[in-house]
Design a protein around this motif. Structure first.
Motif, short mmCIF file in Angstrom:
data_model
loop_
_atom_site.label_atom_id
_atom_site.label_comp_id
_atom_site.label_asym_id
_atom_site.label_seq_id
_atom_site.Cartn_x
_atom_site.Cartn_y
_atom_site.Cartn_z
N GLY A 77 0.79 -1.22 0.00
CA GLY A 77 0.00 0.00 0.00
C GLY A 77 0.82 1.27 0.00
N PHE A 78 2.05 1.20 0.49
CA PHE A 78 2.92 2.36 0.55
C PHE A 78 3.36 2.84 -0.84
N LEU A 79 3.13 2.01 -1.88
CA LEU A 79 3.58 2.38 -3.22
C LEU A 79 2.92 3.65 -3.73
N GLY A 80 1.80 4.04 -3.15
CA GLY A 80 1.14 5.28 -3.56
C GLY A 80 1.67 6.51 -2.87
N SER A 81 2.55 6.35 -1.89
CA SER A 81 3.09 7.50 -1.14
C SER A 81 4.21 8.16 -1.94
N PRO A 82 4.38 9.49 -1.80
CA PRO A 82 5.46 10.19 -2.52
C PRO A 82 6.83 9.83 -1.93
N THR A 83 7.84 9.85 -2.77
CA THR A 83 9.18 9.48 -2.33
C THR A 83 9.95 10.64 -1.72
N SER A 84 9.73 11.85 -2.21
CA SER A 84 10.43 13.07 -1.77
C SER A 84 11.90 13.09 -2.20
N TRP A 85 12.29 12.23 -3.14
CA TRP A 85 13.66 12.27 -3.68
C TRP A 85 13.61 11.93 -5.16
N GLN A 86 14.65 12.36 -5.87
CA GLN A 86 14.69 12.24 -7.32
C GLN A 86 15.85 11.35 -7.74
N LEU A 87 15.62 10.58 -8.80
CA LEU A 87 16.64 9.69 -9.32
C LEU A 87 17.69 10.48 -10.10
N GLY A 88 18.94 10.02 -10.03
CA GLY A 88 20.00 10.68 -10.78
C GLY A 88 19.85 10.48 -12.28
N PHE A 89 19.40 9.30 -12.68
CA PHE A 89 19.17 9.01 -14.10
C PHE A 89 17.86 8.26 -14.21
N SER A 90 17.06 8.62 -15.20
CA SER A 90 15.79 7.93 -15.40
C SER A 90 15.42 7.95 -16.87
N VAL A 91 14.93 6.81 -17.36
CA VAL A 91 14.48 6.74 -18.75
C VAL A 91 13.25 7.60 -18.96
N LEU A 92 12.34 7.58 -18.00
CA LEU A 92 11.14 8.40 -18.04
C LEU A 92 11.24 9.50 -16.98
N PRO A 93 10.52 10.60 -17.14
CA PRO A 93 10.59 11.68 -16.16
C PRO A 93 10.17 11.20 -14.76
N GLN A 94 10.91 11.65 -13.76
CA GLN A 94 10.61 11.29 -12.37
C GLN A 94 10.91 12.47 -11.48
N GLU A 95 9.96 12.82 -10.62
CA GLU A 95 10.08 13.97 -9.73
C GLU A 95 9.97 13.52 -8.28
N PRO A 96 10.43 14.35 -7.32
CA PRO A 96 10.32 13.99 -5.90
C PRO A 96 8.88 13.77 -5.44
N SER A 97 7.94 14.40 -6.12
CA SER A 97 6.53 14.24 -5.72
C SER A 97 5.92 12.95 -6.24
N ASP A 98 6.64 12.22 -7.08
CA ASP A 98 6.11 10.96 -7.62
C ASP A 98 6.07 9.88 -6.54
#
Length: 361
Positions: A32-53
């Motif tokens: 269930g935690f998979l829906g929670s925001p991470t608050s951190w960003q990946l250094g490299f990503s194939v698709l766009p990823q933001e801390p709010s994701d």
């Protein structure tokens, strides 16, 4: 009347078991935690990823990072490994000795050492303003940027390949000879290229080229230092094993078969391509499939240089969320499904190249 009886292979049963476990974990609330925001960003990503994701999206992006790195390293390692194998069996003492030395060197060097070494090499390249450039490819201590197709270029390339293939098949159905089919396909490709050249002169861009903007490059595809380091390490490591697999496969072909083919006065390339290679493939495909699974699992070595694959992102998610067991099971399921897909593809290809009445010894 014969009744259809479904067959459940070991691979299918494993995939179903993994899917059932993931669905059960989701239903019970362990994921269930998979829906929670991470608050951190990946250094490299194939698709766009933001801390709010969410954790779910971040893990999905990390899985795509692993898949892209694995497939590209498999392709490059196969090409380089096949080249080393051909050098070994070429008969030239100099080139054969070089290829054997290459294979022994990278087979006996730890993969993590290779990743650290190439990461150090890439980070010691000149800065962006003094970057090395060749044929539109730019290399600096920020990584490597290469030209790439724009959406219009991708559509044009797909149309070019599709038209060439359709015309080639049409020529085959019309019972045209091979040279005539090639001429027909070449004429169609030339026509489409002429159309593309006209559109390009009219202002349509088919390529996006890296250009310096501030302290980095914009345009094209940018590959950061950690991705380059892991890709080179996996390519070198995998190509050494793949080269030995391909060399061993060619060694299994009986010399009598080759001599019989040469006695028919066939050209050397025909003997190699039409006789030796098909027989060698029977002993190459399954070990090659096993080596591909090793390379895919070895992408986790990217953690040592900061590459954000599914392994590294899972560990970061464990540190942030505390869901250790759930995340480890999720990562296990991802690797099992990916590797099972590779094994199934290898088994299918092995059945396609089987020669009736000839088993693999």
């Amino acid at each position: 009347m014969r009744l259809w009886k479904p067959r459940l292979t070991t691979g299918s049963a494993l995939v179903l078991l993994v899917i059932a476990a993931v669905v059960a974990a989701w239903w019970s609330g362990l994921l269930g935690f998979l829906g929670s925001p991470t608050s951190w960003q990946l250094g490299f990503s194939v698709l766009p990823q933001e801390p709010s994701d969410s954790y779910g999206w971040t893990l999905w992006v990390a899985l795509l990072n692993t898949l892209v790195l694995g497939l590209v390293s498999i392709a490059t390692a196969t090409i380089l490994g096949a080249a080393m194998a051909l050098l070994v069996i070429s008969g030239s003492p100099v080139w054969a000795g070089f290829a054997r030395a290459y294979i022994q060197l990278f087979r006996n060097m730890p993969l993590i050492l290779q990743a650290m070494f190439w990461f150090s090499v890439v980070t010691h390249l000149p800065g962006p303003r003094q970057a090395l450039s060749f044929a539109g490819i730019v290399a600096s201590n920020r990584g490597v940027s290469v030209p790439f197709l724009t959406p219009a270029g991708i559509i044009f390339t797909v149309c070019l390949m599709g038209l060439t293939l359709v015309i080639g098949r049409a020529g085959k159905r019309l019972s045209l000879k091979t040279p005539q089919r090639w001429r027909l396909s070449l004429a169609a490709a030339s026509l489409l290229c002429s159309t593309g050249a006209y559109l390009w002169m009219d202002g349509r861009d088919f390529f996006t080229v890296p250009e310096l903007a501030g302290f980095n490059f914009k345009g094209g595809i940018h590959m950061p230092t950690e991705l380059i380091a892991v890709l080179i390490a996996l390519t070198m490591f995998g190509s050494a094993y793949i080269g030995e697999i391909i060399r061993g496969g060619f060694a299994t072909v009986p010399k009598g078969v080759i001599e019989a083919a040469r006695s028919l006065s066939l050209p050397g390339w025909v003997v190699e391509l039409k006789v030796r290679a098909p027989l060698a493939m029977r002993a190459i495909i399954l070990p090659l499939g096993s080596q591909y699974t090793v390379l895919l699992k070895a992408t986790s070595i990217g953690l040592a240089v900061g590459f954000t694959d599914i392994f590294a992102v899972t560990l970061m998610s464990i540190n942030q969320s505390g869901y250790t067991v759930s995340l480890l099971c999720f990562m296990t399921a991802c690797f099992v499904l990916l590797n099972q897909a590779l094994v199934s593809a290898a088994n299918t290809l092995n059945k396609l190249v089987e020669i009736p009445g000839h088993g693999t010894h």
